[in-house]
Design a protein around this motif. Structure first.
Motif, PDB file in Angstrom:
ATOM      1  N   VAL A   1      13.061   9.020  -3.591  1.00  0.00           N
ATOM      2  CA  VAL A   1      11.864   8.366  -4.113  1.00  0.00           C
ATOM      3  C   VAL A   1      11.613   7.114  -3.274  1.00  0.00           C
ATOM      4  O   VAL A   1      12.462   6.717  -2.480  1.00  0.00           O
ATOM      5  CB  VAL A   1      11.989   7.980  -5.609  1.00  0.00           C
ATOM      6  CG1 VAL A   1      12.193   9.208  -6.475  1.00  0.00           C
ATOM      7  CG2 VAL A   1      13.124   6.976  -5.820  1.00  0.00           C
ATOM      8  N   SER A   2      10.454   6.497  -3.458  1.00  0.00           N
ATOM      9  CA  SER A   2      10.164   5.281  -2.700  1.00  0.00           C
ATOM     10  C   SER A   2      10.942   4.102  -3.275  1.00  0.00           C
ATOM     11  O   SER A   2      11.308   4.087  -4.456  1.00  0.00           O
ATOM     12  CB  SER A   2       8.667   4.969  -2.730  1.00  0.00           C
ATOM     13  OG  SER A   2       8.284   4.513  -4.016  1.00  0.00           O
ATOM     14  N   SER A   3      11.172   3.122  -2.426  1.00  0.00           N
ATOM     15  CA  SER A   3      11.903   1.921  -2.844  1.00  0.00           C
ATOM     16  C   SER A   3      11.178   1.193  -3.976  1.00  0.00           C
ATOM     17  O   SER A   3      11.791   0.773  -4.955  1.00  0.00           O
ATOM     18  CB  SER A   3      12.080   0.992  -1.642  1.00  0.00           C
ATOM     19  OG  SER A   3      12.689  -0.216  -2.026  1.00  0.00           O
TER      20      SER A   3
ATOM     21  N   ARG B   1      18.331  -1.463  -1.916  1.00  0.00           N
ATOM     22  CA  ARG B   1      17.445  -0.629  -2.725  1.00  0.00           C
ATOM     23  C   ARG B   1      16.825   0.484  -1.884  1.00  0.00           C
ATOM     24  O   ARG B   1      16.682   1.618  -2.350  1.00  0.00           O
ATOM     25  CB  ARG B   1      16.343  -1.497  -3.348  1.00  0.00           C
ATOM     26  CG  ARG B   1      15.512  -0.742  -4.389  1.00  0.00           C
ATOM     27  CD  ARG B   1      14.484  -1.648  -5.023  1.00  0.00           C
ATOM     28  NE  ARG B   1      13.382  -1.932  -4.113  1.00  0.00           N
ATOM     29  CZ  ARG B   1      12.366  -2.722  -4.420  1.00  0.00           C
ATOM     30  NH1 ARG B   1      12.344  -3.347  -5.599  1.00  0.00           N
ATOM     31  NH2 ARG B   1      11.394  -2.929  -3.555  1.00  0.00           N
ATOM     32  N   ASP B   2      16.459   0.168  -0.635  1.00  0.00           N
ATOM     33  CA  ASP B   2      15.851   1.180   0.230  1.00  0.00           C
ATOM     34  C   ASP B   2      16.795   2.360   0.446  1.00  0.00           C
ATOM     35  O   ASP B   2      16.367   3.526   0.430  1.00  0.00           O
ATOM     36  CB  ASP B   2      15.494   0.568   1.586  1.00  0.00           C
ATOM     37  CG  ASP B   2      14.326  -0.409   1.489  1.00  0.00           C
ATOM     38  OD1 ASP B   2      13.716  -0.481   0.409  1.00  0.00           O
ATOM     39  OD2 ASP B   2      14.038  -1.088   2.482  1.00  0.00           O
ATOM     40  N   GLU B   3      18.066   2.060   0.663  1.00  0.00           N
ATOM     41  CA  GLU B   3      19.052   3.119   0.900  1.00  0.00           C
ATOM     42  C   GLU B   3      19.253   3.966  -0.353  1.00  0.00           C
ATOM     43  O   GLU B   3      19.335   5.196  -0.285  1.00  0.00           O
ATOM     44  CB  GLU B   3      20.371   2.495   1.336  1.00  0.00           C
ATOM     45  CG  GLU B   3      20.293   1.754   2.663  1.00  0.00           C
ATOM     46  CD  GLU B   3      21.542   0.952   2.959  1.00  0.00           C
ATOM     47  OE1 GLU B   3      22.381   0.840   2.047  1.00  0.00           O
ATOM     48  OE2 GLU B   3      21.678   0.450   4.082  1.00  0.00           O
TER      49      GLU B   3
ATOM     50  N   LYS C   1       0.830  -1.207   0.000  1.00  0.00           N
ATOM     51  CA  LYS C   1       0.000   0.000   0.000  1.00  0.00           C
ATOM     52  C   LYS C   1       0.862   1.253   0.000  1.00  0.00           C
ATOM     53  O   LYS C   1       0.559   2.243  -0.682  1.00  0.00           O
ATOM     54  CB  LYS C   1      -0.919  -0.010   1.228  1.00  0.00           C
ATOM     55  CG  LYS C   1      -2.035  -1.049   1.173  1.00  0.00           C
ATOM     56  CD  LYS C   1      -2.891  -1.006   2.432  1.00  0.00           C
ATOM     57  CE  LYS C   1      -3.987  -2.061   2.382  1.00  0.00           C
ATOM     58  NZ  LYS C   1      -4.807  -2.059   3.621  1.00  0.00           N
ATOM     59  N   GLN C   2       1.944   1.198   0.765  1.00  0.00           N
ATOM     60  CA  GLN C   2       2.844   2.351   0.822  1.00  0.00           C
ATOM     61  C   GLN C   2       3.508   2.600  -0.531  1.00  0.00           C
ATOM     62  O   GLN C   2       3.706   3.752  -0.933  1.00  0.00           O
ATOM     63  CB  GLN C   2       3.909   2.121   1.901  1.00  0.00           C
ATOM     64  CG  GLN C   2       3.356   2.169   3.323  1.00  0.00           C
ATOM     65  CD  GLN C   2       4.382   1.773   4.359  1.00  0.00           C
ATOM     66  OE1 GLN C   2       5.350   1.062   4.073  1.00  0.00           O
ATOM     67  NE2 GLN C   2       4.191   2.202   5.594  1.00  0.00           N
ATOM     68  N   ILE C   3       3.818   1.511  -1.222  1.00  0.00           N
ATOM     69  CA  ILE C   3       4.434   1.631  -2.546  1.00  0.00           C
ATOM     70  C   ILE C   3       3.477   2.298  -3.526  1.00  0.00           C
ATOM     71  O   ILE C   3       3.848   3.200  -4.283  1.00  0.00           O
ATOM     72  CB  ILE C   3       4.868   0.247  -3.070  1.00  0.00           C
ATOM     73  CG1 ILE C   3       6.092  -0.250  -2.306  1.00  0.00           C
ATOM     74  CG2 ILE C   3       5.177   0.291  -4.566  1.00  0.00           C
ATOM     75  CD1 ILE C   3       6.460  -1.683  -2.603  1.00  0.00           C
TER      76      ILE C   3
ATOM     77  N   TYR D   1       9.000   2.376  -6.170  1.00  0.00           N
ATOM     78  CA  TYR D   1       9.032   3.177  -7.402  1.00  0.00           C
ATOM     79  C   TYR D   1      10.389   3.060  -8.079  1.00  0.00           C
ATOM     80  O   TYR D   1      10.480   2.875  -9.298  1.00  0.00           O
ATOM     81  CB  TYR D   1       8.729   4.628  -7.062  1.00  0.00           C
ATOM     82  CG  TYR D   1       8.726   5.556  -8.253  1.00  0.00           C
ATOM     83  CD1 TYR D   1       7.661   5.567  -9.147  1.00  0.00           C
ATOM     84  CD2 TYR D   1       9.783   6.420  -8.489  1.00  0.00           C
ATOM     85  CE1 TYR D   1       7.655   6.417 -10.245  1.00  0.00           C
ATOM     86  CE2 TYR D   1       9.791   7.277  -9.574  1.00  0.00           C
ATOM     87  CZ  TYR D   1       8.719   7.280 -10.450  1.00  0.00           C
ATOM     88  OH  TYR D   1       8.724   8.116 -11.541  1.00  0.00           O
ATOM     89  N   LEU D   2      11.450   3.155  -7.280  1.00  0.00           N
ATOM     90  CA  LEU D   2      12.790   3.044  -7.849  1.00  0.00           C
ATOM     91  C   LEU D   2      12.978   1.677  -8.515  1.00  0.00           C
ATOM     92  O   LEU D   2      13.537   1.576  -9.610  1.00  0.00           O
ATOM     93  CB  LEU D   2      13.852   3.252  -6.777  1.00  0.00           C
ATOM     94  CG  LEU D   2      15.298   3.078  -7.228  1.00  0.00           C
ATOM     95  CD1 LEU D   2      15.637   4.054  -8.355  1.00  0.00           C
ATOM     96  CD2 LEU D   2      16.263   3.253  -6.058  1.00  0.00           C
ATOM     97  N   GLY D   3      12.531   0.623  -7.835  1.00  0.00           N
ATOM     98  CA  GLY D   3      12.668  -0.714  -8.404  1.00  0.00           C
ATOM     99  C   GLY D   3      11.992  -0.838  -9.751  1.00  0.00           C
ATOM    100  O   GLY D   3      12.524  -1.439 -10.688  1.00  0.00           O
ATOM    101  N   ARG D   4      10.817  -0.239  -9.876  1.00  0.00           N
ATOM    102  CA  ARG D   4      10.056  -0.338 -11.121  1.00  0.00           C
ATOM    103  C   ARG D   4      10.705   0.443 -12.265  1.00  0.00           C
ATOM    104  O   ARG D   4      10.844  -0.052 -13.378  1.00  0.00           O
ATOM    105  CB  ARG D   4       8.626   0.147 -10.894  1.00  0.00           C
ATOM    106  CG  ARG D   4       7.808  -0.766  -9.991  1.00  0.00           C
ATOM    107  CD  ARG D   4       6.445  -0.154  -9.700  1.00  0.00           C
ATOM    108  NE  ARG D   4       5.755  -0.878  -8.651  1.00  0.00           N
ATOM    109  CZ  ARG D   4       5.011  -1.950  -8.839  1.00  0.00           C
ATOM    110  NH1 ARG D   4       4.852  -2.423 -10.060  1.00  0.00           N
ATOM    111  NH2 ARG D   4       4.406  -2.559  -7.831  1.00  0.00           N
ATOM    112  N   ILE D   5      11.098   1.688 -11.984  1.00  0.00           N
ATOM    113  CA  ILE D   5      11.659   2.489 -13.078  1.00  0.00           C
ATOM    114  C   ILE D   5      13.051   1.991 -13.460  1.00  0.00           C
ATOM    115  O   ILE D   5      13.454   2.072 -14.628  1.00  0.00           O
ATOM    116  CB  ILE D   5      11.690   3.999 -12.738  1.00  0.00           C
ATOM    117  CG1 ILE D   5      12.618   4.292 -11.554  1.00  0.00           C
ATOM    118  CG2 ILE D   5      10.288   4.519 -12.482  1.00  0.00           C
ATOM    119  CD1 ILE D   5      12.845   5.792 -11.310  1.00  0.00           C
TER     120      ILE D   5
END
Length: 253
Positions: free
Chosen positions: A177-179, A168-170, A130-132, A181-185
């Motif tokens: 940006v959110s973790s 990835r979080d760091e 949900k946060q993502i 979102y970064l993973g997806r882009i």
């Protein structure tokens, strides 16, 4: 309703059967339950299948559960982990906490307690999902384009490659940006998950150091962020088909 995939790892078939039949997987919204008998097989399955939660024994021949959880921590940090053991040794609990294990149990595994642990983990995953979604809505409104964000992350990875646990979080926090979102882009822009890109980058830099310097294998391993030279050698061979020493002999300038 969100479904979850599990990986059960134990060298004893009866223990796996006990987990499979003793836990109410339907109540836990299980989609697929994968089983394996060794650390190496578990890693291959983690690379192949989309696993949410891994439940593993510690004592296994050919590589123990701590080594497996360490690999998960370094390569698939989004996967949640639970381990169990027949020995109440503090060193296991200490290492587990350091590696971010959600919980651990003593044998014989109390299935009702394991179910409670899994339910808590699943609720945490649902909350993270949900946060993502929320963060992506916010991130989509940012002025900075996704390709620029990815370029910045690539540079951060290159500049901090010697750090053993680039998470990835760091990285997401560094570029604001959110973790998720970064993973997806990142996957969209490069074709690689961040964890896979980091491994390939480590190996790429290691190749240069092996061919252009006289650094020892241990020093090369450390410079590209591997805590253990044995794990570096294994990863390098998986990526190149050669050990670091073989690569050096073939490509030394």
């Amino acid at each position: 309703m969100r479904k979850f995939n599990f990986l059960l790892t134990d060298d004893e078939e009866m223990a796996l059967l006990g987990l499979e039949e003793g836990v109410d997987w339907e109540k836990l919204n299980a989609d697929k339950i994968f089983k394996c008998h060794s650390k190496d097989t578990a890693i291959r399955m983690l690379k192949t299948y989309d696993i949410d939660i891994i439940i593993t024994d510690i004592e296994m021949p050919g590589g123990n559960g701590i080594e497996l959880i360490r690999w998960v921590h370094d390569n698939k940090p989004d996967i949640k982990s639970v381990f169990y053991t027949g020995h109440a040794e503090f060193v296991y609990a200490q290492e587990a906490l350091r590696l971010g294990v959600e919980d651990y149990l003593l044998k014989p595994v109390p299935y009702d307690e394991l179910e409670n642990i899994i339910e808590k983990i699943e609720n945490r995953i649902l909350l993270e999902d949900k946060q993502i979604v929320f963060s992506e809505l916010v991130d989509d409104s940012l002025c900075e384009s996704s390709d620029r964000i990815v370029d910045r992350v690539k540079k951060l990875i290159a500049d901090n490659l010697s750090i053993g646990s680039l998470q990835r979080d760091e990285l997401a926090a560094m570029v604001h940006v959110s973790s998720g979102y970064l993973g997806r882009i990142f996957k969209k822009e490069t074709g690689f998950a961040i964890s896979d890109y980091i491994v390939k980058k480590r190996v790429s830099v290691a190749k240069q150091l092996l061919s252009k310097t006289s650094l020892s294998i241990t020093d090369v391993s450390s410079r590209v962020g591997f805590s253990y030279s044995s794990y570096f050698t294994k990863t390098f061979k998986e990526q190149t088909g050669m050990t670091p020493q073989e690569y050096r002999q073939k490509n030394k300038l």
